[in-house]
Design a protein around this motif. Structure first.
Motif, mmCIF file in Angstrom:
data_model
loop_
_atom_site.group_PDB
_atom_site.id
_atom_site.type_symbol
_atom_site.label_atom_id
_atom_site.label_comp_id
_atom_site.label_asym_id
_atom_site.label_seq_id
_atom_site.Cartn_x
_atom_site.Cartn_y
_atom_site.Cartn_z
ATOM 1 N N PRO A 1 18.413 23.003 11.028
ATOM 2 C CA PRO A 1 18.961 22.318 9.855
ATOM 3 C C PRO A 1 18.125 22.631 8.611
ATOM 4 O O PRO A 1 16.890 22.648 8.664
ATOM 5 N N THR A 2 18.791 22.883 7.518
ATOM 6 C CA THR A 2 18.080 23.300 6.299
ATOM 7 C C THR A 2 17.209 22.193 5.719
ATOM 8 O O THR A 2 16.298 22.474 4.938
ATOM 9 N N ASP A 3 17.473 20.932 6.109
ATOM 10 C CA ASP A 3 16.659 19.841 5.582
ATOM 11 C C ASP A 3 15.642 19.329 6.593
ATOM 12 O O ASP A 3 15.087 18.237 6.440
ATOM 13 N N ASN A 4 15.371 20.091 7.664
ATOM 14 C CA ASN A 4 14.277 19.718 8.547
ATOM 15 C C ASN A 4 12.975 19.657 7.752
ATOM 16 O O ASN A 4 12.791 20.417 6.780
ATOM 17 N N PRO A 5 12.045 18.801 8.143
ATOM 18 C CA PRO A 5 10.903 18.514 7.260
ATOM 19 C C PRO A 5 9.915 19.650 7.063
ATOM 20 O O PRO A 5 9.188 19.658 6.068
ATOM 21 N N ASP B 1 9.802 24.583 4.952
ATOM 22 C CA ASP B 1 9.078 25.293 3.893
ATOM 23 C C ASP B 1 7.572 25.306 4.120
ATOM 24 O O ASP B 1 6.805 25.702 3.230
ATOM 25 N N THR B 2 7.133 24.863 5.307
ATOM 26 C CA THR B 2 5.702 24.852 5.628
ATOM 27 C C THR B 2 5.326 26.163 6.293
ATOM 28 O O THR B 2 5.948 26.575 7.278
ATOM 29 N N GLU B 3 4.311 26.820 5.772
ATOM 30 C CA GLU B 3 3.929 28.133 6.270
ATOM 31 C C GLU B 3 3.574 28.083 7.751
ATOM 32 O O GLU B 3 2.789 27.236 8.189
ATOM 33 N N ASN B 4 4.174 28.974 8.512
ATOM 34 C CA ASN B 4 3.920 29.160 9.948
ATOM 35 C C ASN B 4 4.335 27.971 10.817
ATOM 36 O O ASN B 4 4.060 27.952 12.015
ATOM 37 N N ALA C 1 11.814 23.740 13.819
ATOM 38 C CA ALA C 1 12.672 22.801 14.540
ATOM 39 C C ALA C 1 12.048 21.411 14.646
ATOM 40 O O ALA C 1 12.732 20.443 14.996
ATOM 41 N N ILE C 2 10.750 21.280 14.334
ATOM 42 C CA ILE C 2 10.065 20.000 14.479
ATOM 43 C C ILE C 2 10.642 18.978 13.508
ATOM 44 O O ILE C 2 10.838 19.254 12.324
ATOM 45 N N PHE C 3 10.882 17.774 14.023
ATOM 46 C CA PHE C 3 11.349 16.657 13.197
ATOM 47 C C PHE C 3 10.262 15.599 13.020
ATOM 48 O O PHE C 3 10.114 15.027 11.946
#
Length: 374
Positions: free
Chosen positions: A201-205, A208-211, A215-217
């Motif tokens: 999902p594009t709004d997963n948290p 935009d975090t490097e590496n 998929a983590i929520f």
């Protein structure tokens, strides 16, 4: 053939104050008797990890050892077509969940141990497939956690859909508490969220975090083996195993850190301490925790009119103490606990079926139905 076991169950009710680090000293109320029938509807199962109810009245049941069973009208049929299942310790063939629109698209979701990829051992994988006759077809792997490990602990892994059609699943820390749970660039010790086709999902948290594992929520989990959608709020609730003490119920929230192993209400199995902190800024507190541990596995909310006195309550299976725990929750606080099916066996899963009855899977026995007596 159905097996009926009539039980007169003594239920102990106790008021529990969340926040106590020692076993509750609140005295139990006077015991009351609840009479019901426990009906064995699927006998002779070993470790029935998960179950799902098909629209035609059949059941699909996962055996941890790697078998998927179709059960209807007293007949068990083994379903072929599963990928190779890595069975070690707590890992094997685990949960099963139908797509919310199953009657239209036919998708079935499963979690299992997998040795796919580099390195010895295995880790948790999520697949989806369709049932054609007695075989799975169109099998697709949606997620595979890495790295592989030969450790037998903490594979997770429950599955649940929310009201928006997102798929949530859990993977435990795989016994590596000091590395995995707090690092979002690593799998394990997390709750994940995917689109139903396995895309992110594009709004997963952490997209935009490097590496980061995108998929983590949520993170900072130990080993969630219960997951359910709240029937009113639509929020995803999990419970997870603590070590010695500190089993928790958590309401999953986007991007939140649930603290393991930095904060905990538990201690090491040998009685020593691994942290002196039960809370810390930036880390979530559990909605409820158990001391001593009950080893929770499987849970569901009661919404059925068949159990009017239990509506809105949360049912949690206990592997350690061999019962189902009924928790009365008011304003997100547990106000009462009761034991059901005490001593009948290790409770692996608990679900309310489409017929409104409560079903539980008991290790070494099978699937049972709780039928209140008039």
């Amino acid at each position: 053939m159905k097996h009926l076991i009539c039980i007169s169950v003594v239920v102990l009710s106790s008021l529990i104050a969340c926040g106590q680090q020692e076993e509750s000293s609140v005295s139990a109320e006077s015991p009351s008797e609840i009479n019901y029938t426990m009906e064995v509807v699927v006998p002779e199962l070993n470790i029935p990890w998960g179950m799902a109810f098909l629209p035609d009245g059949a059941m699909l049941i996962t055996e941890k050892s790697g078998e998927l069973i179709h059960y209807k009208n007293g007949e068990k049929t083994m379903i072929s077509g599963l990928p190779d299942v890595y069975v070690r310790g707590q890992g094997g063939l685990m949960d099963i969940e139908l797509h919310p629109d199953y009657e239209t698209n036919g998708w079935i979701y499963l979690s299992h141990g997998s040795d796919e990829g580099d390195g010895n051992g295995g880790n948790t994988a999520i697949i989806r497939a369709k049932l054609q006759g007695n075989s799975l077809v169109d099998v697709e792997q949606l997620y595979k956690a890495y790295p592989n490990s030969t450790r037998g602990q903490h594979f997770g892994s429950r599955l649940e859909f929310d009201n928006d059609g997102y798929l949530y699943f859990s993977i435990g820390d795989r016994g590596n508490r000091d590395v995995n749970p707090q690092d979002v660039t690593r799998d394990n010790g997390k709750v994940y969220r995917l689109n139903d086709d396995g895309t992110i999902p594009t709004d997963n948290p952490f997209v935009d975090t490097e590496n980061a594992k995108t998929a983590i929520f949520s993170y900072g989990h130990r080993n969630p083996q219960g997951m359910v959608k709240h029937p009113e709020t639509g929020q995803i609730w999990v419970h997870e195993h603590g070590p010695r003490g500190g089993d928790e119920i958590n309401v999953v929230e986007k991007g939140k850190n649930f603290g393991w192993p930095v904060i905990s209400y538990g201690i090491n199995y040998d009685g020593t301490s691994f942290t002196d902190k039960t809370e810390m800024e930036g880390m979530e507190q559990p909605l409820f925790y158990w001391v001593p541990s009950i080893a929770p596995s499987g849970m569901d909310f009661v919404t059925s009119d068949i159990y009017p006195d239990w509506q809105g309550n949360l049912l949690v299976g206990s592997l350690k103490f061999l019962y189902i725990e009924r928790l009365v929750i008011e304003n997100n606080e547990v106000t009462k606990r009761e034991k059901l099916l005490e001593g009948m066996g290790r409770v692996r899963d608990v679900k309310q079926g489409p017929d409104g009855y409560i079903y539980a899977s008991l290790e070494g026995l099978g699937i049972v139905k709780i039928v209140p007596e008039d």
